[in-house]
Design a protein around this motif. Structure first.
Motif, PDB file in Angstrom:
ATOM      1  N   ALA A  57     -21.834  -7.949   6.767  1.00 16.87           N
ATOM      2  CA  ALA A  57     -20.878  -7.651   6.444  1.00 16.87           C
ATOM      3  C   ALA A  57     -20.531  -7.495   4.999  1.00 16.87           C
ATOM      4  N   VAL A  58     -19.821  -6.560   4.410  1.00 16.78           N
ATOM      5  CA  VAL A  58     -19.595  -5.999   3.215  1.00 16.78           C
ATOM      6  C   VAL A  58     -18.152  -6.343   2.872  1.00 16.78           C
ATOM      7  N   ALA A  59     -17.194  -5.456   3.925  1.00 14.42           N
ATOM      8  CA  ALA A  59     -15.684  -5.408   3.564  1.00 14.42           C
ATOM      9  C   ALA A  59     -15.244  -5.405   5.015  1.00 14.42           C
ATOM     10  N   ARG A  60     -13.869  -5.798   5.132  1.00 15.47           N
ATOM     11  CA  ARG A  60     -13.143  -5.803   6.321  1.00 15.47           C
ATOM     12  C   ARG A  60     -11.618  -5.712   5.936  1.00 15.47           C
ATOM     13  N   VAL A  61     -11.076  -4.891   6.726  1.00 12.23           N
ATOM     14  CA  VAL A  61      -9.804  -4.619   6.725  1.00 12.23           C
ATOM     15  C   VAL A  61      -8.940  -5.207   8.249  1.00 12.23           C
ATOM     16  N   ILE A  62      -7.815  -5.854   7.936  1.00  6.85           N
ATOM     17  CA  ILE A  62      -7.065  -6.284   9.008  1.00  6.85           C
ATOM     18  C   ILE A  62      -5.750  -5.967   8.759  1.00  6.85           C
ATOM     19  N   TYR A  63      -5.272  -4.823   9.800  1.00  4.81           N
ATOM     20  CA  TYR A  63      -3.850  -4.133   9.598  1.00  4.81           C
ATOM     21  C   TYR A  63      -3.284  -3.946  10.902  1.00  4.81           C
ATOM     22  N   SER A  64      -2.006  -3.640  11.066  1.00 10.97           N
ATOM     23  CA  SER A  64      -1.235  -3.376  12.298  1.00 10.97           C
ATOM     24  C   SER A  64      -1.093  -1.776  12.255  1.00 10.97           C
ATOM     25  N   ARG A  65      -1.167  -1.141  13.520  1.00 12.97           N
ATOM     26  CA  ARG A  65      -1.410   0.309  13.739  1.00 12.97           C
ATOM     27  C   ARG A  65       0.015   0.739  14.151  1.00 12.97           C
ATOM     28  N   PRO A  66       1.141   0.971  13.475  1.00 13.25           N
ATOM     29  CA  PRO A  66       2.121   1.648  14.022  1.00 13.25           C
ATOM     30  C   PRO A  66       1.977   3.143  14.569  1.00 13.25           C
ATOM     31  N   GLN A  67       2.700   3.691  15.393  1.00 14.34           N
ATOM     32  CA  GLN A  67       2.717   4.704  16.192  1.00 14.34           C
ATOM     33  C   GLN A  67       3.540   5.904  15.592  1.00 14.34           C
ATOM     34  N   LYS A  68       2.942   7.218  15.824  1.00 10.76           N
ATOM     35  CA  LYS A  68       3.919   8.482  15.228  1.00 10.76           C
ATOM     36  C   LYS A  68       5.064   8.494  16.140  1.00 10.76           C
ATOM     37  N   ARG A  69       4.917   8.611  17.427  1.00  7.78           N
ATOM     38  CA  ARG A  69       5.993   8.854  18.363  1.00  7.78           C
ATOM     39  C   ARG A  69       6.805   9.879  18.172  1.00  7.78           C
ATOM     40  N   ASN A  70       6.417  11.102  17.829  1.00  9.48           N
ATOM     41  CA  ASN A  70       7.272  12.424  17.590  1.00  9.48           C
ATOM     42  C   ASN A  70       8.164  12.066  16.248  1.00  9.48           C
ATOM     43  N   ARG A  85       3.515  -1.596   2.917  1.00  2.07           N
ATOM     44  CA  ARG A  85       2.383  -2.799   3.174  1.00  2.07           C
ATOM     45  C   ARG A  85       1.076  -2.147   3.895  1.00  2.07           C
ATOM     46  N   THR A  86       1.001  -0.652   4.023  1.00  2.00           N
ATOM     47  CA  THR A  86      -0.238   0.081   4.618  1.00  2.00           C
ATOM     48  C   THR A  86      -0.196  -0.307   5.970  1.00  2.00           C
ATOM     49  N   GLY A  87       0.934  -0.358   6.826  1.00  2.00           N
ATOM     50  CA  GLY A  87       0.629  -0.625   8.236  1.00  2.00           C
ATOM     51  C   GLY A  87       2.197  -1.058   8.764  1.00  2.00           C
ATOM     52  N   ALA A  88       2.064  -1.886   9.662  1.00  2.00           N
ATOM     53  CA  ALA A  88       3.352  -2.581  10.367  1.00  2.00           C
ATOM     54  C   ALA A  88       3.290  -4.199  10.231  1.00  2.00           C
ATOM     55  N   ASN A  89       4.063  -4.789  10.270  1.00  2.00           N
ATOM     56  CA  ASN A  89       4.208  -6.154  10.474  1.00  2.00           C
ATOM     57  C   ASN A  89       3.868  -6.904   9.240  1.00  2.00           C
ATOM     58  N   GLU A  90       2.694  -7.806   9.355  1.00  2.00           N
ATOM     59  CA  GLU A  90       2.225  -8.482   8.122  1.00  2.00           C
ATOM     60  C   GLU A  90       1.608  -7.395   7.335  1.00  2.00           C
ATOM     61  N   ALA A  91       1.485  -7.792   6.076  1.00  2.00           N
ATOM     62  CA  ALA A  91       0.825  -6.631   4.999  1.00  2.00           C
ATOM     63  C   ALA A  91      -0.722  -6.475   5.378  1.00  2.00           C
ATOM     64  N   THR A  92      -1.261  -5.382   5.300  1.00  2.00           N
ATOM     65  CA  THR A  92      -2.681  -5.027   5.190  1.00  2.00           C
ATOM     66  C   THR A  92      -3.483  -6.090   4.374  1.00  2.00           C
ATOM     67  N   GLU A  93      -4.562  -6.535   4.850  1.00  2.00           N
ATOM     68  CA  GLU A  93      -5.474  -7.481   4.175  1.00  2.00           C
ATOM     69  C   GLU A  93      -6.702  -6.800   3.969  1.00  2.00           C
ATOM     70  N   ILE A  94      -7.566  -6.721   3.037  1.00  2.00           N
ATOM     71  CA  ILE A  94      -8.881  -6.343   2.739  1.00  2.00           C
ATOM     72  C   ILE A  94      -9.613  -7.579   2.122  1.00  2.00           C
ATOM     73  N   THR A  95     -10.932  -7.932   2.918  1.00  2.00           N
ATOM     74  CA  THR A  95     -11.849  -8.806   2.512  1.00  2.00           C
ATOM     75  C   THR A  95     -13.147  -8.383   1.992  1.00  2.00           C
ATOM     76  N   PHE A  96     -13.481  -8.691   0.854  1.00  2.00           N
ATOM     77  CA  PHE A  96     -14.650  -8.394   0.436  1.00  2.00           C
ATOM     78  C   PHE A  96     -15.706  -9.523   0.488  1.00  2.00           C
ATOM     79  N   TYR A  97     -16.813  -9.299   1.255  1.00  2.00           N
ATOM     80  CA  TYR A  97     -17.821 -10.526   1.175  1.00  2.00           C
ATOM     81  C   TYR A  97     -18.884 -10.534   0.117  1.00  2.00           C
TER      82      TYR A  97
END
Length: 192
Positions: A57-70, A85-97
């Motif tokens: 593992a080098v990097a990981r992104v955890i995010y929530s996926r909102p929908q377009k829904r027209n 926040r680049t997603g929904a709910n909690e702000a998106t987080e990126i981890t570098f290993y």
């Protein structure tokens, strides 16, 4: 000693021949108060992982996926020129290993919040030191680690759910972030 072995085998046979089906409510006596689960999130959480050739593992992104829904996404639902926040709910987080190079900055291994400021022709991508935040309400530019601008690209087809994926590049990987009719590439280089 023989009685103990026979007893153990007898109990084992009882479990094998009479399995409990946890979904059969007649056999499981749970009250409704004990089993309260939340509904499926409208913007489910997901992750994108980047691994090297050795499957490390080098990097990981955890995010929530909102929908377009027209809906009209950029410039309307997600306003131009504002921190997202680049997603929904909690702000998106990126981890570098491991340490990574982003633009001209070396970013130490660790976890950062990934904010963006979308605009029509380019996005500002921000790695911020403050983590575990909801939305962009706690965003402070004083906590910014790196800021880079990347061009907006036209997606070949509509992207219904906000999506992220790593695409291997010559010196590392690009993080692709796409939704609706556009996407961006965020370049990351491994530090050697």
């Amino acid at each position: 000693m023989k009685k103990l072995i026979i007893g153990g085998i007898g109990i084992l046979c009882l479990f094998i021949s009479n399995p409990v089906n946890a979904q059969d409510e007649d056999k499981v006596n749970f009250s409704k108060e004990e089993l309260k689960f939340s509904k499926m999130d409208a913007s489910p959480m997901d992750l994108a992982m980047y691994k090297d050739q050795n499957d490390k593992a080098v990097a990981r992104v955890i995010y929530s996926r909102p929908q377009k829904r027209n809906r009209e996404i950029f410039g309307k639902l997600i306003p131009y020129g504002e921190v997202w926040r680049t997603g929904a709910n909690e702000a998106t987080e990126i981890t570098f290993y491991e340490d990574m190079k982003i633009a001209d900055a070396v970013v130490k291994a660790g976890t950062y919040t990934l904010y963006t400021i979308p605009d029509e022709k380019e996005w500002t991508v921000i790695l911020n030191n403050k983590t575990n935040t909801w939305g962009a309400y706690e965003y402070s530019s004083k906590e910014d680690k790196v800021r880079i601008n990347v061009p907006v690209r036209q997606a070949p087809n509509t992207i219904e759910s906000l999506s992220m994926a790593f695409q291997e590049s010559n010196n590392g990987a690009d993080l692709l972030i796409g939704w609706d009719d556009s996407y961006i590439k965020v370049p990351f280089e491994t530090v050697k």
